[in-house]
Motif scaffolding. Structure first.
Motif, short mmCIF file in Angstrom:
data_model
loop_
_atom_site.label_atom_id
_atom_site.label_comp_id
_atom_site.label_asym_id
_atom_site.label_seq_id
_atom_site.Cartn_x
_atom_site.Cartn_y
_atom_site.Cartn_z
N ALA A 22 1.03 22.72 -7.45
CA ALA A 22 1.32 21.99 -6.21
C ALA A 22 0.04 21.66 -5.44
CB ALA A 22 2.27 22.79 -5.34
N LEU A 23 -0.92 22.60 -5.39
CA LEU A 23 -2.18 22.36 -4.70
C LEU A 23 -2.99 21.26 -5.37
CD1 LEU A 23 -4.14 23.19 -2.44
CD2 LEU A 23 -5.06 24.93 -4.01
N ILE A 24 -3.02 21.30 -6.72
CA ILE A 24 -3.76 20.27 -7.45
C ILE A 24 -3.13 18.90 -7.24
CG2 ILE A 24 -4.42 19.50 -9.76
CD1 ILE A 24 -4.67 22.42 -10.56
N LEU A 25 -1.80 18.84 -7.30
CA LEU A 25 -1.13 17.56 -7.08
C LEU A 25 -1.38 17.04 -5.67
CD1 LEU A 25 2.30 18.24 -8.85
CD2 LEU A 25 0.44 16.79 -9.66
N TRP A 26 -1.42 17.92 -4.70
CA TRP A 26 -1.64 17.48 -3.32
C TRP A 26 -3.06 16.92 -3.14
CZ3 TRP A 26 0.31 16.07 1.09
CH2 TRP A 26 -0.48 16.10 2.24
N LYS A 27 -4.04 17.59 -3.71
CA LYS A 27 -5.42 17.16 -3.53
C LYS A 27 -5.76 15.94 -4.38
CE LYS A 27 -7.61 21.43 -2.00
NZ LYS A 27 -8.70 22.41 -2.24
N LYS A 28 -5.25 15.89 -5.61
CA LYS A 28 -5.64 14.82 -6.52
C LYS A 28 -4.71 13.61 -6.52
CE LYS A 28 -9.19 17.09 -8.09
NZ LYS A 28 -10.58 16.63 -7.82
N LEU A 29 -3.47 13.80 -6.08
CA LEU A 29 -2.53 12.70 -6.21
C LEU A 29 -1.95 12.25 -4.88
CD1 LEU A 29 -1.08 10.90 -8.27
CD2 LEU A 29 0.75 12.61 -8.38
N VAL A 30 -1.48 13.15 -4.06
CA VAL A 30 -0.78 12.77 -2.83
C VAL A 30 -1.77 12.51 -1.70
CG1 VAL A 30 0.92 13.52 -1.13
CG2 VAL A 30 1.25 14.09 -3.55
N LYS A 31 -2.71 13.39 -1.48
CA LYS A 31 -3.60 13.26 -0.35
C LYS A 31 -4.46 11.99 -0.38
CE LYS A 31 -7.02 15.83 2.34
NZ LYS A 31 -7.80 17.08 2.43
N PRO A 32 -5.02 11.60 -1.55
CA PRO A 32 -5.82 10.35 -1.54
C PRO A 32 -5.03 9.13 -1.10
CG PRO A 32 -6.30 11.64 -3.49
CD PRO A 32 -5.13 12.29 -2.82
N TYR A 33 -3.81 8.97 -1.63
CA TYR A 33 -3.01 7.81 -1.24
C TYR A 33 -2.53 7.91 0.20
CZ TYR A 33 -2.90 6.19 -6.07
OH TYR A 33 -3.25 5.72 -7.29
N ALA A 34 -2.14 9.10 0.60
CA ALA A 34 -1.66 9.25 1.97
C ALA A 34 -2.77 9.02 2.98
CB ALA A 34 -1.06 10.65 2.16
N GLY A 35 -3.97 9.50 2.72
CA GLY A 35 -5.09 9.30 3.64
C GLY A 35 -5.62 7.88 3.63
N PRO A 83 0.81 -1.24 0.00
CA PRO A 83 0.00 0.00 0.00
C PRO A 83 0.83 1.27 0.00
CG PRO A 83 0.02 -0.99 2.17
CD PRO A 83 0.73 -1.97 1.28
N LEU A 84 2.13 1.22 0.33
CA LEU A 84 2.92 2.44 0.42
C LEU A 84 3.55 2.84 -0.92
CD1 LEU A 84 4.77 1.90 3.81
CD2 LEU A 84 2.77 3.31 3.35
N ILE A 85 3.71 1.89 -1.83
CA ILE A 85 4.38 2.19 -3.11
C ILE A 85 3.60 3.21 -3.93
CG2 ILE A 85 5.09 1.21 -5.31
CD1 ILE A 85 6.02 -1.25 -3.83
N PRO A 86 2.29 3.09 -4.15
CA PRO A 86 1.58 4.15 -4.91
C PRO A 86 1.70 5.52 -4.27
CG PRO A 86 0.22 2.19 -4.73
CD PRO A 86 1.39 1.97 -3.82
N ALA A 87 1.67 5.54 -2.93
CA ALA A 87 1.81 6.84 -2.28
C ALA A 87 3.20 7.43 -2.50
CB ALA A 87 1.53 6.70 -0.78
N ILE A 88 4.23 6.57 -2.46
CA ILE A 88 5.59 7.06 -2.69
C ILE A 88 5.75 7.56 -4.12
CG2 ILE A 88 8.00 6.36 -2.80
CD1 ILE A 88 7.43 4.41 -0.50
#
Length: 562
Positions: free
Chosen positions: A467-480, A26-31
């Motif tokens: 950066a905001l779009i990447l955080w909301k659409k890419l990083v935050k879903p996997y991290a949460g 589960p951590l690889i997609p987030a990384i």
């Protein structure tokens, strides 16, 4: 053997592949998502910090380009070259400083060799080689001077200097040719071409300007047009005519402006100037004057007289050569004696000559006529209407009356020096002027400095937005999704891990007010019991068949990934 192979095959089938292992972690997609976002942000930051390159030098020769690149590398200044190598660009904030540094080293040379070629001559060089080097240096210096003109990009000068001769009949005049390369969209007028020809002519001994040929990069002969245009009138005559016209125009406007206003009078003067050169000598003789009024220039007189016998003389011949006869005695002469009454007269002669010279009335006049005299003046004056204010306070433009126009006409005549004998003409017209509307000032958003500042701010705002779009659409879903979930507590001390829909509902219930009804508490407790029962069943199933549990989790991950 068969059983061993079968067991090995079963083990290979049970062992998941590398891709499945990566997907199962589960951590690889987030990384990967975090690394991609970080790479994009770093790329945008590098793009925003990239300096704006400006042209340092253009149209460089290979030699100048190599020397400039070497100096830039020594100064550790980044640069860019065009594919043809003729243009060098550096960061905009270093252009001025670098140009000054290059100028101190004499770069660029411009592709022409000047008098610095004479500094490197070796000792014992032949006279022929020395003459060639001097001619090359002179051609290079002339080319540099011509290239300093605004419209000329490059120039080449060729000099044909003959050898000096002691015989006058063998003397030949030097000649020169100039090849010009102009900037795009620019042309040279005949006056500029004539100036280039005189520049070359003044730099070479005994080189007339008519022997200088000027050609452009397209092969057009420019010097012939300049000679045709300037053959009848040279630049000095045009300047002299313009000065006379401007002087008369300024005098007219200066004397009329106090009457009608500085902006309400316009004058134009056309002067015909006589540039012919004349010189004549006149010799004039006046009529003869009376003697008493005439001036004596010189006077000469001579006078002679003689008394007595003259000198011996006679007719030559035989008789004059014979001795004289016997003279008669006074005694025997009857005519002599005391009683004789005789009168003897001696010979006498006189002569007088007088010569008087009088002055002749003569006038000799040598006149050299002045050049540049005014032959005729033509003057046109336009006067604007006079503004008046009516009873209601409105401003209207009213034409000048006849008396005012006549007064202006007389003033202009005196200011211009009107001469009817010379044939001058004057025209004064009263007409309403058309006021030109001032150009509108550019809006504040059209300010170049403001535009540059807005572009700089826009770059960083774009980076922040990405950066905001990447955080909301890419990083935050996997991290949460894969980080540990928070623990929700209940009044009874019950705790559970929130991971599915029931967890969300329990978390929402925990955040609500504790003052709930009893029915709602019973319903919530029932849901918790169901959740615990399902959790125990899932644990037992995972212990009995791990492969099936992995397939189910993989399906959940694929659904959440969508």
């Amino acid at each position: 053997m068969t059983n061993g192979a079968t067991s090995t095959t079963v083990e290979d089938k049970q062992k998941p592949s590398l891709i499945e292992q990566i997907k199962a972690n589960p951590l690889i997609p987030a990384i990967v998502a975090g690394a991609a976002a970080l790479a994009i942000i770093v790329t945008l930051l590098l793009w925003a910090r990239t300096p704006d390159y400006r042209v340092l030098f253009s149209n460089l020769s290979g030699r100048d380009g190599g020397e400039i690149v070497t100096q830039l590398e020594q100064m550790q200044i980044p640069y860019k070259l065009t594919p043809n190598g003729e243009t060098i660009s550096i960061p905009a904030d270093k252009v001025a400083q670098t140009r000054l540094a290059m100028a101190t080293q004499g770069l660029p040379h411009g592709g022409n060799v000047g008098f610095e070629l004479m500094d490197t001559q070796s000792f014992g060089i032949s006279q022929f080689a020395e003459h060639i080097n001097y001619q090359r240096s002179l051609e290079g210096e002339l080319a540099r001077s011509i290239e300093s003109l605004g419209s000329v990009r490059t120039a080449r000068v060729h000099l044909a200097i003959p050898k000096p001769s002691v015989f006058v009949r063998d003397k030949k005049t030097p000649r020169a040719s100039v090849v010009l390369s102009l900037y795009g969209g620019r042309v040279l007028d005949p006056g500029q071409v004539n100036a280039i020809a005189h520049l070359v002519s003044s730099s070479v001994t005994d080189l007339p300007a008519s022997q200088v040929t000027v050609v452009d990069e397209s092969g057009k002969l420019l010097s012939s047009k300049a000679n045709d245009a300037m053959g009848s009138m040279n630049e000095t005559q045009l300047t002299y005519t313009s000065k006379i016209e401007d002087n008369i125009r300024q005098r007219i406007e200066a004397i009329i402006a106090p009457l009608v206003g500085q902006e309400n009078v316009k004058a134009m003067v056309n002067a015909d100037i006589d540039f012919s050169v004349g010189e004549h000598t006149q010799e004039q003789y006046g009529p003869n004057q009376p003697p008493n009024e005439a001036a004596v220039r010189s006077q000469q007189s001579s006078e002679s007289s003689q008394i007595g016998e003259g000198t011996v003389g006679g007719v030559p011949g035989a008789l004059s050569n014979q001795p004289p006869g016997t003279a008669a005695s006074p005694i025997n002469n009857p005519n002599t004696g005391e009683n004789a009454n005789t009168e003897v007269t001696a010979p006498k002669s006189s002569q007088k000559n007088v010569t008087t010279n009088y002055e002749v009335d003569r006038t000799i006049r040598h006149v050299k006529e002045d050049t540049g005299t005014v032959s005729r003046l033509s003057v046109a004056v336009v006067v604007d209407y006079r503004p008046t204010v009516d009873e209601e306070g409105n401003i209207t433009m009213v034409a000048l009356d006849a008396d005012e126009l006549d007064r202006i006409n007389r003033l202009v005549r005196e200011a211009m020096g009107f001469s009817a004998t010379r044939g001058d003409s004057l025209e004064v017209v009263n007409s309403r002027f058309t006021k030109t509307q001032p150009l509108p000032e550019p809006a504040w958003w059209e300010n170049p400095q403001l535009i540059a500042l807005a572009m700089t701010i826009g770059k960083y705002l774009l980076i922040a937005l990405v950066a905001l779009i990447l955080w909301k659409k890419l990083v935050k879903p996997y991290a949460g999704r894969y980080l540990p979930a928070p623990v929700a507590s209940t009044p009874e001390g019950f705790s559970a891990t929130v991971g599915d829909d029931d967890e969300d509902e329990d978390e929402d219930d925990a955040e609500e007010n504790t003052a709930l009804t009893k029915a709602e508490e019973q319903k919530r407790q029932k849901k918790r019991d169901d959740y615990n029962r399902k959790l125990d069943k899932t644990r037992n199933l995972a212990q009995e068949d791990p492969k099936l549990v992995a397939v189910i989790i993989k399906g959940w991950m694929s659904e959440h990934g969508k």
